[in-house]
Design a protein around this motif. Structure first.
Motif, PDB file in Angstrom:
ATOM      1  N   ASP A 116       2.769 -45.427  19.304  1.00 35.46           N
ATOM      2  CA  ASP A 116       2.194 -44.149  18.856  1.00 35.46           C
ATOM      3  C   ASP A 116       1.080 -44.399  17.836  1.00 35.46           C
ATOM      4  O   ASP A 116       1.292 -44.310  16.643  1.00 35.46           O
ATOM      5  N   LYS A 157      -2.125 -43.606  15.656  1.00 35.59           N
ATOM      6  CA  LYS A 157      -2.672 -42.401  15.024  1.00 35.59           C
ATOM      7  C   LYS A 157      -4.073 -42.136  15.589  1.00 35.59           C
ATOM      8  O   LYS A 157      -4.773 -43.063  16.001  1.00 35.59           O
ATOM      9  N   LEU A 158      -4.478 -40.867  15.569  1.00 32.27           N
ATOM     10  CA  LEU A 158      -5.795 -40.506  16.097  1.00 32.27           C
ATOM     11  C   LEU A 158      -6.934 -41.289  15.434  1.00 32.27           C
ATOM     12  O   LEU A 158      -7.791 -41.816  16.143  1.00 32.27           O
ATOM     13  N   ILE A 188      -8.829 -41.140  24.281  1.00 38.62           N
ATOM     14  CA  ILE A 188      -8.198 -40.193  23.354  1.00 38.62           C
ATOM     15  C   ILE A 188      -7.119 -39.403  24.099  1.00 38.62           C
ATOM     16  O   ILE A 188      -6.001 -39.240  23.598  1.00 38.62           O
ATOM     17  N   LYS A 189      -7.446 -38.935  25.295  1.00 39.27           N
ATOM     18  CA  LYS A 189      -6.479 -38.180  26.110  1.00 39.27           C
ATOM     19  C   LYS A 189      -5.274 -39.036  26.469  1.00 39.27           C
ATOM     20  O   LYS A 189      -4.136 -38.592  26.386  1.00 39.27           O
ATOM     21  N   TYR A 245      -3.845 -37.254  22.584  1.00 41.23           N
ATOM     22  CA  TYR A 245      -4.488 -36.381  21.607  1.00 41.23           C
ATOM     23  C   TYR A 245      -5.499 -35.448  22.259  1.00 41.23           C
ATOM     24  O   TYR A 245      -6.108 -35.789  23.275  1.00 41.23           O
ATOM     25  N   THR A 246      -5.660 -34.301  21.630  1.00 39.86           N
ATOM     26  CA  THR A 246      -6.766 -33.398  21.925  1.00 39.86           C
ATOM     27  C   THR A 246      -7.358 -33.023  20.579  1.00 39.86           C
ATOM     28  O   THR A 246      -6.645 -32.964  19.570  1.00 39.86           O
ATOM     29  N   PHE A 247      -8.646 -32.814  20.557  1.00 40.00           N
ATOM     30  CA  PHE A 247      -9.301 -32.477  19.301  1.00 40.00           C
ATOM     31  C   PHE A 247      -9.075 -31.008  18.956  1.00 40.00           C
ATOM     32  O   PHE A 247      -9.113 -30.143  19.826  1.00 40.00           O
ATOM     33  N   LYS A 248      -8.834 -30.769  17.674  1.00 42.54           N
ATOM     34  CA  LYS A 248      -8.705 -29.406  17.151  1.00 42.54           C
ATOM     35  C   LYS A 248     -10.095 -28.919  16.747  1.00 42.54           C
ATOM     36  O   LYS A 248     -11.030 -29.705  16.636  1.00 42.54           O
ATOM     37  N   HIS A 302     -11.924 -33.099  12.830  1.00 42.30           N
ATOM     38  CA  HIS A 302     -11.967 -33.417  14.257  1.00 42.30           C
ATOM     39  C   HIS A 302     -13.374 -33.234  14.829  1.00 42.30           C
ATOM     40  O   HIS A 302     -13.762 -33.971  15.733  1.00 42.30           O
ATOM     41  N   TYR A 310     -15.049 -36.408  14.007  1.00 39.84           N
ATOM     42  CA  TYR A 310     -14.608 -37.459  14.935  1.00 39.84           C
ATOM     43  C   TYR A 310     -15.375 -37.359  16.252  1.00 39.84           C
ATOM     44  O   TYR A 310     -15.864 -38.356  16.774  1.00 39.84           O
TER      45      TYR A 310
END
Length: 106
Positions: free
Chosen positions: A35, A37-38, A59-60, A64-67, A72, A75
């Motif tokens: 796991d 981290k982003l 990333i997917k 993760y998906t960006f907020k 974000h 990023y």
């Protein structure tokens, strides 16, 4: 991280380029359930200088998906517009916007 093999990067070289420890990179490669981290995943994408489409895929795959929040958005900007810059330059952008760097500084 198939991109490492494609680019001929060793874990140690990617550590230099991303400032993510070779041990963490090794865990990301060998343990599918690791796991990360982003910020770590973003740092690896920057270290590999991945095309934005490949970064988005990584990333997917990391779950993760960006907020829609300032951190974000930065990023995404780094991955889309600064992916050929060094990790140091990308970390400077984050720090200048009062966010933590993606990875440790030397």
């Amino acid at each position: 991280l198939a991109h490492m093999e494609r680019l001929g990067y060793t874990e140690e070289y990617l550590e230099e380029k991303s400032l993510i420890s070779a041990k963490t990179i090794q865990r990301m490669r060998s343990n599918v359930k690791y796991d990360a981290k982003l910020p770590t995943v973003v740092a690896v994408c920057i270290g590999l200088q991945l095309n934005p489409i490949l970064s988005e895929d990584m990333i997917k795959k990391a779950g993760y998906t960006f907020k829609i929040d300032e951190e974000h958005i930065i990023y995404r900007m780094l991955l889309n517009s600064h992916y050929q810059n060094s990790i140091h330059e990308c970390n400077e952008v984050l720090i200048s916007n009062q966010f933590k760097p993606l990875s440790r500084e030397e």
